[in-house]
Scaffold this active site. Structure first.
Site, short mmCIF file in Angstrom:
data_model
loop_
_atom_site.label_atom_id
_atom_site.label_comp_id
_atom_site.label_asym_id
_atom_site.label_seq_id
_atom_site.Cartn_x
_atom_site.Cartn_y
_atom_site.Cartn_z
N GLU A 190 0.62 -1.01 -0.48
CA GLU A 190 -0.31 0.30 0.37
C GLU A 190 0.89 1.23 0.01
O GLU A 190 0.76 1.72 0.76
CB GLU A 190 -0.37 -0.13 0.78
CG GLU A 190 -1.41 -1.46 0.93
CD GLU A 190 -2.83 -1.50 2.07
OE1 GLU A 190 -2.84 -0.41 3.34
OE2 GLU A 190 -3.81 -1.92 1.96
N GLU B 283 -4.78 -8.45 -1.97
CA GLU B 283 -5.73 -8.62 -0.28
C GLU B 283 -7.45 -8.15 -0.67
O GLU B 283 -7.34 -7.45 -1.56
CB GLU B 283 -5.30 -7.80 0.46
CG GLU B 283 -3.73 -7.52 0.98
CD GLU B 283 -3.33 -6.59 2.13
OE1 GLU B 283 -4.55 -5.96 2.56
OE2 GLU B 283 -2.28 -6.31 2.05
C1 BG6 Z 1 -4.76 -3.31 3.71
C2 BG6 Z 1 -3.16 -3.74 5.33
O1 BG6 Z 1 -5.01 -2.19 4.50
O2 BG6 Z 1 -5.37 -3.95 5.06
C3 BG6 Z 1 -3.45 -5.16 5.41
O3 BG6 Z 1 -2.03 -4.04 3.91
C4 BG6 Z 1 -4.81 -5.26 6.51
O4 BG6 Z 1 -1.89 -5.56 6.54
C5 BG6 Z 1 -5.69 -5.07 5.54
O5 BG6 Z 1 -4.57 -6.51 7.48
C6 BG6 Z 1 -6.99 -5.52 6.66
O6 BG6 Z 1 -7.07 -3.96 7.53
P1 BG6 Z 1 -7.10 -4.52 9.32
O7 BG6 Z 1 -6.88 -3.41 9.95
O8 BG6 Z 1 -8.82 -4.86 9.27
O9 BG6 Z 1 -6.29 -5.58 9.59
#
Ligand code: BG6
Length: 484
Positions: A190, A383
């Protein structure tokens, strides 16, 4: 419509070392910026603002603290010791690929050591060998929200130009040691996130940012762009055939209304979001962004040769995270809702997760088309997923149909985008096993197909169990998306 994915489509999952490994002070690992981030039960997890929480005094106190209860990333889900068991479960689901990150602090505890820490180096050899033995291809993020804490204290993180050289030493070790296992690499997780959480993304401490945090962020970001280009160059020279990608938080935004001012405000947001990958794909800063920085009196210090280096060493593929979409409006009364560390205007057509993130599968198709049309490079969704609280039934089963529904709807749109002509290499769901949440440092926000018995305070047996979604995703992979 019959859903079709390419026969070599890479289905899998994605993890970040700092959210799963634990073993924060074992085998010579140094303190990282994540080891001092606390779970704050009384703070509204929906409206976290990192900046206000980061102070020199607070960080020093946290660094001196040895307890792990309120620093969940110190224990993670103990992946460091249990990775074999977890990989067995990923294999059972049929994973073709697993995205992981390598912790800089395991290899170079403070960043300054001349030689890498051998126990750290050996751990990732064991991990990649174990993946390969199970037929799982490793995909590696070099910098996933983790860097030596000492570099934050000594030079305000990535604001210091010296960090580039220290990071390149780490990259060289990674390529030399692990190049034989890994084809898909990416630089910064990111890359656009520094402005949203400067300490997590770049080790920036507000009190050390004498010219203001905004200026510090752009300087740090420039150093990350230079490091990305150097890493691409080094990888291509050291590991022929390996691919370097970039990684963006895709924050797709629609106008709240068709009022032209709403559309203009939306365009600004979307252009800002894409500008980071623009640098890494096109090899140059977008002119509109440079003009905007000029108007804001932000002068990035660049060295001779930086721009040429960035121009000549662009990425091979483009990857991104996608969880939600938002809308934008110029009206101060428009209702706002959080989503992946941003605030957007609520979209009345979408439902939100318990954390306020607005679920939008069509937005994934929209994003894939937009990114492919703009960059004309192969894409990778690295992701995507739903953070939710799960209930364990008396017999131990977990019926997470909400998660299955989320994935199914996103996969259908992904297939439609492929049918539209988008070249998509693969898909790694976020947190295929429950891990510590990045933004909230909590365990109860779960993304996994695999449940981990642990609460927000690190209590539990750490036993792993299969949720309903585990069997569902296994079927999806087995049929290459034909059965959902
Ligand atoms: C992404 C990150 O933005 O979101 C991850 O790269 C992160 O590291 C994921 O875990 C989900 O966000 P969160 O805050 O719900 O864990």
């Amino acid at each position: 419509m019959k859903l079709k994915f390419p026969s070599n489509f890479l289905w899998g999952g994605a993890l970040a070392a700092n959210q799963c490994e634990g073993a924060w002070n074992e085998d010579g690992k140094g303190l990282s910026v994540q080891d001092v981030q606390a779970f704050k039960p009384k703070v509204d997890q929906k409206n976290l603002k990192e900046n206000t929480a980061v102070t020199l005094e607070g960080l020093k106190a946290a660094a001196a603290e040895t307890d792990t209860t309120y620093y969940p990333k110190r224990h993670g889900i103990d992946f460091y010791h249990r990775y074999e068991e977890d990989l067995d479960l990923f294999k059972e689901m049929g994973f073709k690929i697993l995205r992981v990150s390598i912790q800089w602090t395991r290899l170079y505890p403070t960043g300054h050591e001349a030689e890498p820490n051998l126990k750290g180096v050996e751990f990732y050899h064991r991990l990649f060998t174990a993946m390969k033995a199970r037929g799982i291809e490793p995909m590696v993020t070099l910098h996933h929200y983790e860097m030596p804490l000492s570099l934050a204290f000594s030079g305000n993180g990535w604001v210091s130009r010296d960090v580039i050289g220290l990071f390149m030493k780490f990259c060289e070790t990674c390529f030399r040691e692990y190049g034989k296992y890994v084809k898909y690499w990416m630089g910064f997780n990111e890359i656009d996130s520094c402005g949203r959480h400067p300490f997590t993304s770049a080790g920036i401490i507000p009190e050390l940012s004498t010219e203001g945090v905004d200026k510090a962020c752009y300087q740090a970001l420039h150093h990350q762009f230079v490091a990305s280009a150097l890493a691409a160059k080094m990888l291509h020279e050291m590991v022929p055939g390996a691919l370097m990608g970039c990684m963006l938080t895709k924050l797709t935004c629609y106008p709240y209304t068709c009022e032209p001012m709403d559309a203009l405000a939306t365009q600004k947001r979307n252009l800002e979001n894409l500008s980071y990958t623009d640098v890494l794909v096109f090899g140059e800063y977008p002119k509109l962004i440079l003009r905007d920085l000029e108007k804001r009196d932000i002068n990035i210090k660049m060295e001779e040769g930086d721009l040429k280096l960035i121009k000549e060493n662009t990425v091979d593929y483009v990857s991104f995270s996608y969880y939600m979409s938002m809308t934008e409006s110029v009206s101060p009364d428009a209702p706002r809702t959080p989503g992946n560390t941003v605030l957007g205007v609520k979209n009345p057509y979408l439902k939100s997760s318990e954390w306020g993130w607005q679920t939008d599968p069509v937005g994934l198709r929209f994003s894939l088309i937009e990114m492919y049309d703009r960059y004309k490079k192969p894409l990778f969704v690295v992701e995507n997923g739903l953070g939710a609280r799960d209930r364990v039934e008396e017999d131990g089963s977990i019926h997470d149909d909400y998660r299955i529904e989320y994935f199914r709807n996103h996969f259908v749109e992904m297939a439609k985008a492929i049918d539209d002509g988008v070249e998509l290499l693969g898909y790694t769901s976020w947190g295929p096993i429950d891990i510590i949440s990045a933004s909230g440092n909590q365990m109860s926000k779960r993304y996994g197909f695999i449940y981990v018995d642990q609460d927000d305070y690190g209590k539990g047996t750490l036993a792993r169990s299969r949720k309903d979604s585990f069997y569902w995703y296994k079927k999806v992979i087995e049929t290459n998306g034909e059965e959902m």
